[in-house]
Design an enzyme around this catalytic site. Structure first.
Site, PDB file in Angstrom:
ATOM      1  N   GLU A  49       0.713  -1.169  -0.188  1.00 44.26           N
ATOM      2  CA  GLU A  49      -0.007  -0.170   0.076  1.00 44.26           C
ATOM      3  C   GLU A  49       0.892   1.278   0.028  1.00 44.26           C
ATOM      4  O   GLU A  49       0.779   2.249  -0.717  1.00 44.26           O
ATOM      5  CB  GLU A  49      -0.705   0.008   1.009  1.00 44.26           C
ATOM      6  CG  GLU A  49      -1.607   1.256   1.448  1.00 44.26           C
ATOM      7  CD  GLU A  49      -2.782   1.408   2.387  1.00 44.26           C
ATOM      8  OE1 GLU A  49      -3.363   2.317   2.593  1.00 44.26           O
ATOM      9  OE2 GLU A  49      -2.439   0.650   3.311  1.00 44.26           O
ATOM     10  N   ASP A  69      -0.560  -4.933   3.345  1.00 41.60           N
ATOM     11  CA  ASP A  69      -1.160  -3.688   3.909  1.00 41.60           C
ATOM     12  C   ASP A  69      -0.653  -3.662   5.257  1.00 41.60           C
ATOM     13  O   ASP A  69      -1.116  -4.440   6.140  1.00 41.60           O
ATOM     14  CB  ASP A  69      -2.710  -3.776   3.793  1.00 41.60           C
ATOM     15  CG  ASP A  69      -3.142  -2.306   4.347  1.00 41.60           C
ATOM     16  OD1 ASP A  69      -2.537  -1.458   4.946  1.00 41.60           O
ATOM     17  OD2 ASP A  69      -4.325  -2.051   3.969  1.00 41.60           O
ATOM     18  N   ILE A  71      -0.657  -1.706   7.673  1.00 40.26           N
ATOM     19  CA  ILE A  71      -1.712  -1.315   8.777  1.00 40.26           C
ATOM     20  C   ILE A  71      -3.006  -1.235   8.093  1.00 40.26           C
ATOM     21  O   ILE A  71      -3.285   0.130   7.671  1.00 40.26           O
ATOM     22  CB  ILE A  71      -1.194  -0.118   9.724  1.00 40.26           C
ATOM     23  CG1 ILE A  71       0.093  -0.508  10.516  1.00 40.26           C
ATOM     24  CG2 ILE A  71      -2.725   0.063  11.021  1.00 40.26           C
ATOM     25  CD1 ILE A  71       0.518   0.752  11.254  1.00 40.26           C
ATOM     26  N   ASP A  72      -4.125  -2.053   8.119  1.00 41.73           N
ATOM     27  CA  ASP A  72      -5.154  -1.924   7.685  1.00 41.73           C
ATOM     28  C   ASP A  72      -6.132  -1.253   8.862  1.00 41.73           C
ATOM     29  O   ASP A  72      -6.212  -2.237   9.657  1.00 41.73           O
ATOM     30  CB  ASP A  72      -5.808  -3.340   6.995  1.00 41.73           C
ATOM     31  CG  ASP A  72      -7.267  -2.889   6.304  1.00 41.73           C
ATOM     32  OD1 ASP A  72      -7.151  -1.796   5.507  1.00 41.73           O
ATOM     33  OD2 ASP A  72      -8.081  -3.650   6.635  1.00 41.73           O
ATOM     34  N   THR A  74      -5.804   2.252   9.448  1.00 40.12           N
ATOM     35  CA  THR A  74      -4.799   3.245   9.819  1.00 40.12           C
ATOM     36  C   THR A  74      -5.517   4.163  10.856  1.00 40.12           C
ATOM     37  O   THR A  74      -5.109   4.713  11.981  1.00 40.12           O
ATOM     38  CB  THR A  74      -4.131   3.995   8.839  1.00 40.12           C
ATOM     39  OG1 THR A  74      -3.437   3.016   8.136  1.00 40.12           O
ATOM     40  CG2 THR A  74      -3.068   4.805   9.273  1.00 40.12           C
ATOM     41  N   ASP A 198      -5.952  -4.482   0.742  1.00 39.48           N
ATOM     42  CA  ASP A 198      -7.185  -4.593   1.609  1.00 39.48           C
ATOM     43  C   ASP A 198      -7.725  -6.020   1.708  1.00 39.48           C
ATOM     44  O   ASP A 198      -8.199  -6.385   2.783  1.00 39.48           O
ATOM     45  CB  ASP A 198      -8.167  -3.525   1.401  1.00 39.48           C
ATOM     46  CG  ASP A 198      -7.732  -2.169   1.619  1.00 39.48           C
ATOM     47  OD1 ASP A 198      -6.858  -1.709   2.670  1.00 39.48           O
ATOM     48  OD2 ASP A 198      -8.172  -1.553   0.826  1.00 39.48           O
TER      49      ASP A 198
END
Length: 252
Positions: A49, A69, A71-72, A74, A198
């Site tokens: 990402e 990802d 940190i999905d 955030t 995601d």
């Protein structure tokens, strides 16, 4: 790394809108994952990402590709809400074959390997048996876009879902929402505006838990199309497809 940063003040920047956030932790975690995997698999490709947001092309090929990802969720992370996770998927020939979703704050590890089932902390999980939308709990999100047409269409879709189901839930992370469906804590998730990073890891977790994964229109899932629908059963998915309006986003 995520845990250490979670309990202190975060350095926050924005991307496409003031609600689309990134932190130095997102960037550091992604670099750590890519560096680590590159040492073991030097010929593999990567889609991350933060790499894409910094200008790298989202080039998804038949080569073994790790889709990351860091940190999905955030915004959850920034606001010290525990529903945030690290997502790592592996694709071969443009098919997702491995998925890992880890929630560092609650220490929940969701995993799936193609053909081998889905697990949370090594315990097998499965979707619910709900087959009718009127008996379903549906997860969805308002998303990061602040374009009025997109936001208003999403709100209209939420209203239609509320009238047709037990209700909606919004956890602030596509991957966490999808893992809830995989473990039977809800029956469907619908979203426009998401990206391949995601849903790559969480998508195979849903499928290996016995659920269905598709485009919101009801057609085959397209990981680059910016829309996803997953559900416990085809009946619930079909019910949602009938009552929602598409929200247009540029393809990845």
């Amino acid at each position: 790394m995520v845990k250490e940063s979670y309990y202190v003040d975060k350095s926050v920047c924005t991307k496409e809108s003031f609600a689309d956030l990134v932190t130095v932790t997102d960037q550091a975690v992604e670099k750590m994952i890519i560096d680590s995997l590159t040492q073991k698999y030097p010929t593999h490709k990567f889609i991350g990402e933060e790499s894409v947001s910094e200008g790298k092309k989202c080039d998804w090929t038949d080569d073994p590709t790790w889709i990351i990802d860091p940190i999905d969720g955030t915004a959850n992370f920034v606001h010290s809400i525990s529903n945030n996770c690290v997502c790592i998927g592996l694709s071969v020939n443009r098919k997702i074959v491995v998925g890992v979703v880890y929630l560092p704050i609650t220490d929940q590890m969701y995993t799936a390997v193609k053909g081998q089932g889905a697990f949370c902390n090594d315990k097998r999980i499965s979707v619910s048996k709900v087959s009718d939308l009127k008996n379903a709990m549906v997860y969805t999100e308002a998303g990061n876009s602040r374009q009025p047409e997109a936001v208003l269409t999403k709100i209209e879709n939420m209203k239609n879902i509320v009238f047709a189901s037990h209700g909606i839930r919004c956890l602030g992370s596509a991957a966490v929402n999808m893992c809830m469906i995989a473990q039977g804590s809800g029956d469907a998730y619908i979203e426009y505006g998401i990206h391949i990073w995601d849903i790559a890891a969480s998508g195979i977790i849903v499928e290996e838990a016995g659920g269905v994964l598709m485009d919101p229109s009801g057609s085959e899932v397209d990981f680059l199309s910016r829309g996803v629908l997953c559900a416990s059963t085809p009946g619930v998915a079909a019910g949602i497809s009938k009552i929602i309006k598409p929200v247009e986003f540029e393809r990845d």
